[in-house]
Design a protein around this motif. Structure first.
Motif, PDB file in Angstrom:
ATOM      1  N   LEU A 177     -36.308   6.971 -68.033  1.00  0.00           N
ATOM      2  CA  LEU A 177     -37.875   7.414 -68.647  1.00  0.00           C
ATOM      3  C   LEU A 177     -38.774   6.247 -68.078  1.00  0.00           C
ATOM      4  CD1 LEU A 177     -38.818   9.217 -71.435  1.00  0.00           C
ATOM      5  CD2 LEU A 177     -40.121   7.280 -70.889  1.00  0.00           C
ATOM      6  N   THR A 178     -38.381   5.093 -68.554  1.00  0.00           N
ATOM      7  CA  THR A 178     -39.524   3.959 -68.155  1.00  0.00           C
ATOM      8  C   THR A 178     -39.721   3.774 -66.586  1.00  0.00           C
ATOM      9  OG1 THR A 178     -37.604   2.346 -68.639  1.00  0.00           O
ATOM     10  CG2 THR A 178     -39.332   2.609 -70.373  1.00  0.00           C
ATOM     11  N   TYR A 179     -38.518   3.509 -66.007  1.00  0.00           N
ATOM     12  CA  TYR A 179     -38.829   3.254 -64.703  1.00  0.00           C
ATOM     13  C   TYR A 179     -39.108   4.493 -63.814  1.00  0.00           C
ATOM     14  CZ  TYR A 179     -37.203  -1.544 -64.906  1.00  0.00           C
ATOM     15  OH  TYR A 179     -36.834  -2.895 -65.256  1.00  0.00           O
ATOM     16  N   GLY A 180     -38.526   5.516 -64.123  1.00  0.00           N
ATOM     17  CA  GLY A 180     -38.970   6.779 -63.614  1.00  0.00           C
ATOM     18  C   GLY A 180     -40.494   7.146 -63.777  1.00  0.00           C
ATOM     19  N   THR A 181     -40.840   7.087 -64.818  1.00  0.00           N
ATOM     20  CA  THR A 181     -42.363   6.983 -65.131  1.00  0.00           C
ATOM     21  C   THR A 181     -43.324   5.907 -64.491  1.00  0.00           C
ATOM     22  OG1 THR A 181     -42.188   7.789 -67.362  1.00  0.00           O
ATOM     23  CG2 THR A 181     -44.218   6.787 -66.905  1.00  0.00           C
ATOM     24  N   SER A 182     -42.904   4.907 -64.238  1.00  0.00           N
ATOM     25  CA  SER A 182     -43.680   3.829 -63.483  1.00  0.00           C
ATOM     26  C   SER A 182     -43.583   4.007 -61.961  1.00  0.00           C
ATOM     27  CB  SER A 182     -43.244   2.351 -64.033  1.00  0.00           C
ATOM     28  OG  SER A 182     -43.704   2.157 -65.333  1.00  0.00           O
ATOM     29  N   HIS A 183     -42.650   4.465 -61.557  1.00  0.00           N
ATOM     30  CA  HIS A 183     -42.421   4.575 -60.197  1.00  0.00           C
ATOM     31  C   HIS A 183     -43.260   5.679 -59.771  1.00  0.00           C
ATOM     32  CE1 HIS A 183     -40.576   5.862 -56.121  1.00  0.00           C
ATOM     33  NE2 HIS A 183     -40.173   4.821 -56.097  1.00  0.00           N
ATOM     34  N   HIS A 184     -43.164   6.982 -60.337  1.00  0.00           N
ATOM     35  CA  HIS A 184     -43.880   8.018 -60.202  1.00  0.00           C
ATOM     36  C   HIS A 184     -45.446   7.535 -60.364  1.00  0.00           C
ATOM     37  CE1 HIS A 184     -45.694  11.959 -60.415  1.00  0.00           C
ATOM     38  NE2 HIS A 184     -46.061  11.918 -61.511  1.00  0.00           N
ATOM     39  N   ALA A 185     -45.739   6.933 -61.150  1.00  0.00           N
ATOM     40  CA  ALA A 185     -47.154   6.497 -61.465  1.00  0.00           C
ATOM     41  C   ALA A 185     -47.620   5.347 -60.072  1.00  0.00           C
ATOM     42  CB  ALA A 185     -47.243   5.476 -62.640  1.00  0.00           C
ATOM     43  N   VAL A 186     -46.776   4.491 -60.013  1.00  0.00           N
ATOM     44  CA  VAL A 186     -47.304   3.398 -59.021  1.00  0.00           C
ATOM     45  C   VAL A 186     -47.028   3.840 -57.663  1.00  0.00           C
ATOM     46  CG1 VAL A 186     -46.939   0.886 -58.363  1.00  0.00           C
ATOM     47  CG2 VAL A 186     -47.061   1.513 -60.632  1.00  0.00           C
ATOM     48  N   VAL A 187     -45.828   4.500 -57.281  1.00  0.00           N
ATOM     49  CA  VAL A 187     -45.538   4.682 -55.938  1.00  0.00           C
ATOM     50  C   VAL A 187     -46.191   6.046 -55.373  1.00  0.00           C
ATOM     51  CG1 VAL A 187     -43.490   4.935 -54.307  1.00  0.00           C
ATOM     52  CG2 VAL A 187     -43.365   3.201 -56.154  1.00  0.00           C
ATOM     53  N   ASP A 188     -45.772   7.138 -56.232  1.00  0.00           N
ATOM     54  CA  ASP A 188     -46.370   8.308 -55.841  1.00  0.00           C
ATOM     55  C   ASP A 188     -47.902   8.562 -56.336  1.00  0.00           C
ATOM     56  OD1 ASP A 188     -46.032  11.290 -55.043  1.00  0.00           O
ATOM     57  OD2 ASP A 188     -45.627  11.678 -57.213  1.00  0.00           O
ATOM     58  N   ARG A 189     -48.332   8.363 -57.410  1.00  0.00           N
ATOM     59  CA  ARG A 189     -49.403   8.813 -57.928  1.00  0.00           C
ATOM     60  C   ARG A 189     -50.639   7.872 -57.261  1.00  0.00           C
ATOM     61  NH1 ARG A 189     -51.018  13.053 -58.268  1.00  0.00           N
ATOM     62  NH2 ARG A 189     -52.325  13.370 -60.386  1.00  0.00           N
ATOM     63  N   ALA A 190     -50.331   6.647 -57.369  1.00  0.00           N
ATOM     64  CA  ALA A 190     -51.415   5.448 -56.919  1.00  0.00           C
ATOM     65  C   ALA A 190     -51.354   5.086 -55.737  1.00  0.00           C
ATOM     66  CB  ALA A 190     -51.406   4.151 -57.870  1.00  0.00           C
ATOM     67  N   ALA A 191     -50.148   5.160 -55.032  1.00  0.00           N
ATOM     68  CA  ALA A 191     -49.687   4.740 -53.659  1.00  0.00           C
ATOM     69  C   ALA A 191     -50.194   3.394 -53.473  1.00  0.00           C
ATOM     70  CB  ALA A 191     -50.355   5.568 -52.662  1.00  0.00           C
ATOM     71  N   LEU A 192     -49.749   2.596 -54.145  1.00  0.00           N
ATOM     72  CA  LEU A 192     -50.095   1.110 -54.178  1.00  0.00           C
ATOM     73  C   LEU A 192     -49.298   0.727 -53.203  1.00  0.00           C
ATOM     74  CD1 LEU A 192     -50.940  -1.549 -56.064  1.00  0.00           C
ATOM     75  CD2 LEU A 192     -48.708  -1.663 -56.839  1.00  0.00           C
ATOM     76  N   GLN A 193     -50.136  -0.262 -52.501  1.00  0.00           N
ATOM     77  CA  GLN A 193     -49.831  -1.060 -51.086  1.00  0.00           C
ATOM     78  C   GLN A 193     -49.476  -2.376 -51.222  1.00  0.00           C
ATOM     79  OE1 GLN A 193     -49.405   1.211 -48.362  1.00  0.00           O
ATOM     80  NE2 GLN A 193     -49.743   2.694 -50.048  1.00  0.00           N
ATOM     81  N   ALA A 194     -48.624  -3.200 -50.312  1.00  0.00           N
ATOM     82  CA  ALA A 194     -48.753  -4.510 -50.239  1.00  0.00           C
ATOM     83  C   ALA A 194     -50.043  -5.003 -50.070  1.00  0.00           C
ATOM     84  CB  ALA A 194     -47.770  -4.862 -49.074  1.00  0.00           C
ATOM     85  N   GLY A 195     -50.059  -5.972 -50.715  1.00  0.00           N
ATOM     86  CA  GLY A 195     -51.349  -6.906 -50.528  1.00  0.00           C
ATOM     87  C   GLY A 195     -52.466  -6.519 -51.531  1.00  0.00           C
ATOM     88  N   GLU A 196     -52.469  -5.298 -52.241  1.00  0.00           N
ATOM     89  CA  GLU A 196     -53.213  -4.721 -53.116  1.00  0.00           C
ATOM     90  C   GLU A 196     -53.106  -5.538 -54.495  1.00  0.00           C
ATOM     91  OE1 GLU A 196     -54.961  -0.395 -52.078  1.00  0.00           O
ATOM     92  OE2 GLU A 196     -53.003  -0.373 -53.083  1.00  0.00           O
ATOM     93  N   THR A 197     -54.186  -5.282 -55.524  1.00  0.00           N
ATOM     94  CA  THR A 197     -53.929  -5.934 -57.040  1.00  0.00           C
ATOM     95  C   THR A 197     -53.764  -4.854 -57.926  1.00  0.00           C
ATOM     96  OG1 THR A 197     -55.124  -7.744 -56.316  1.00  0.00           O
ATOM     97  CG2 THR A 197     -54.940  -7.442 -58.510  1.00  0.00           C
ATOM     98  N   MET A 198     -52.908  -4.911 -58.560  1.00  0.00           N
ATOM     99  CA  MET A 198     -52.604  -3.827 -59.961  1.00  0.00           C
ATOM    100  C   MET A 198     -52.777  -4.506 -61.384  1.00  0.00           C
ATOM    101  SD  MET A 198     -49.457  -1.124 -60.701  1.00  0.00           S
ATOM    102  CE  MET A 198     -48.318  -2.318 -60.886  1.00  0.00           C
ATOM    103  N   LEU A 199     -53.563  -4.159 -62.158  1.00  0.00           N
ATOM    104  CA  LEU A 199     -53.570  -4.836 -63.575  1.00  0.00           C
ATOM    105  C   LEU A 199     -52.902  -3.557 -64.399  1.00  0.00           C
ATOM    106  CD1 LEU A 199     -54.760  -5.921 -65.703  1.00  0.00           C
ATOM    107  CD2 LEU A 199     -56.601  -4.404 -65.871  1.00  0.00           C
TER     108      LEU A 199
END
Length: 325
Positions: free
Chosen positions: A122-144
């Motif tokens: 649940l925790t890693y599945g939720t965060s992976h879906h959020a950060v990788v899939d929904r936000a498409a966070l890229q190398a060099g970007e900043t996340m709070l």
């Protein structure tokens, strides 16, 4: 076998532990001896009837677990009896035994312990879906990351670092922030003692974060959103604060920003193939040492109410697990 039972909607202290018959799998099902079950904030809401879905009373709470297969039903070719497995289910994990659909079970990677296995889905599945899939966070970007010392918060930090991003962790105490730094946070903000907007400005050189991960809601949401960078993505993950924020839409217009909803349970149901790919990537990162669940406490089955009370009071860092045996 023993199981925690919710007989009426209420606070954790209303839960009871009862004896019941051993479980028997039906066609397409797997019976598991539960070795550890992860505790999550939704468990606190579900027993009060405050979550997105309501199980039929009475029910056993708990959604993620690890254990050993004790029996399989007709038509099940994998897993086999004796296999160590991880499973995610809608309810029933806070028990010594559980029956789940075979497709909800995955093998536990070699060398993984049961506590870790119960802390992944649940925790890693939720965060992976959020950060990788929904936000498409890229190398060099900043996340709070707000509420960064909780289970999903620490998972988000580790996933952000695995992707090559800079991660700023915000939490309510120096002890919690120390844990965040141990898990890779590049900078930290104590929003109990610092002005959040000023601290975000200082930590990002005035640019603002590209992604904000918010599992907390409440009073810090608007201050964080006002600080977001141009084309930023604000991830609505949950409301551990108990208050659903009301954000002025003009802020999204001014920053060209997106407000992005994250509901991993529905994603896993609607897009199982994508979720399976995400889990494989997470397991690969775990094998490579890039992610490592932080297990801060273990509770016997009889202390499930205490575990949920600690979760509700936000006394938990990382993950806690129920150990039924």
């Amino acid at each position: 076998m023993k199981a925690v039972v919710c007989k009426a909607w209420g606070l954790p202290d209303t839960l009871v532990v009862e004896d019941g018959p051993d479980v028997v799998p039906g066609p397409g099902q797997v019976a598991i001896d539960v070795k550890a079950a992860g505790v999550n904030f939704p468990d606190v809401l579900i027993i009060q009837g405050k979550y997105q879905f309501k199980p039929e009373l009475p029910f056993t709470p708990g959604s993620e677990l690890s254990g050993v297969v004790r029996a399989v039903g007709e038509g099940v070719t994998t897993p086999a009896v004796g296999d160590k497995v991880i499973a995610f289910t809608s309810s029933g994990a806070f028990a010594q035994q559980i029956v789940v659909a075979a497709q909800a079970v995955m093998p536990m990677p070699p060398g993984m312990d049961f506590d870790t296995g119960a802390a992944v889905t649940l925790t890693y599945g939720t965060s992976h879906h959020a950060v990788v899939d929904r936000a498409a966070l890229q190398a060099g970007e900043t996340m709070l990351v707000l509420g960064a010392a909780g289970g999903v918060g620490l998972a988000a930090i580790e996933i952000g670092k695995a992707l090559g991003a800079r991660v700023i962790a915000a939490a309510s105490s120096e002890e919690k922030l120390a844990v965040c730094r141990e898990h890779g946070a590049d900078a930290t903000i104590n929003y109990a003692t610092e002005d959040l907007r000023e601290a975000i400005k200082a930590a990002t050189g005035g640019k603002g974060p590209d992604v904000i991960y918010d599992p907390v809601g409440g009073e810090y949401a608007e201050a964080a959103f006002r600080s977001i960078g141009w084309r930023g993505r604000y991830l609505v993950v949950g409301f551990a604060n108990g208050e659903i924020p009301k954000l002025p839409f003009n802020l999204a217009l001014l920053k060209g920003a997106s407000i992005v909803g994250v509901f991993w349970g529905e994603y896993a149901k609607r897009e199982p193939a994508a979720n399976a790919r995400a889990m494989r990537q997470l397991m690969g990162w775990m094998a490579g040492g890039k992610i490592r669940p932080h297990i801060s406490a273990r509770y016997p089955l009889e202390q499930t109410a205490q575990a949920l009370n600690d979760m509700a009071a936000r006394k938990v860092t990382g993950k806690v697990v129920i150990v039924p045996e």
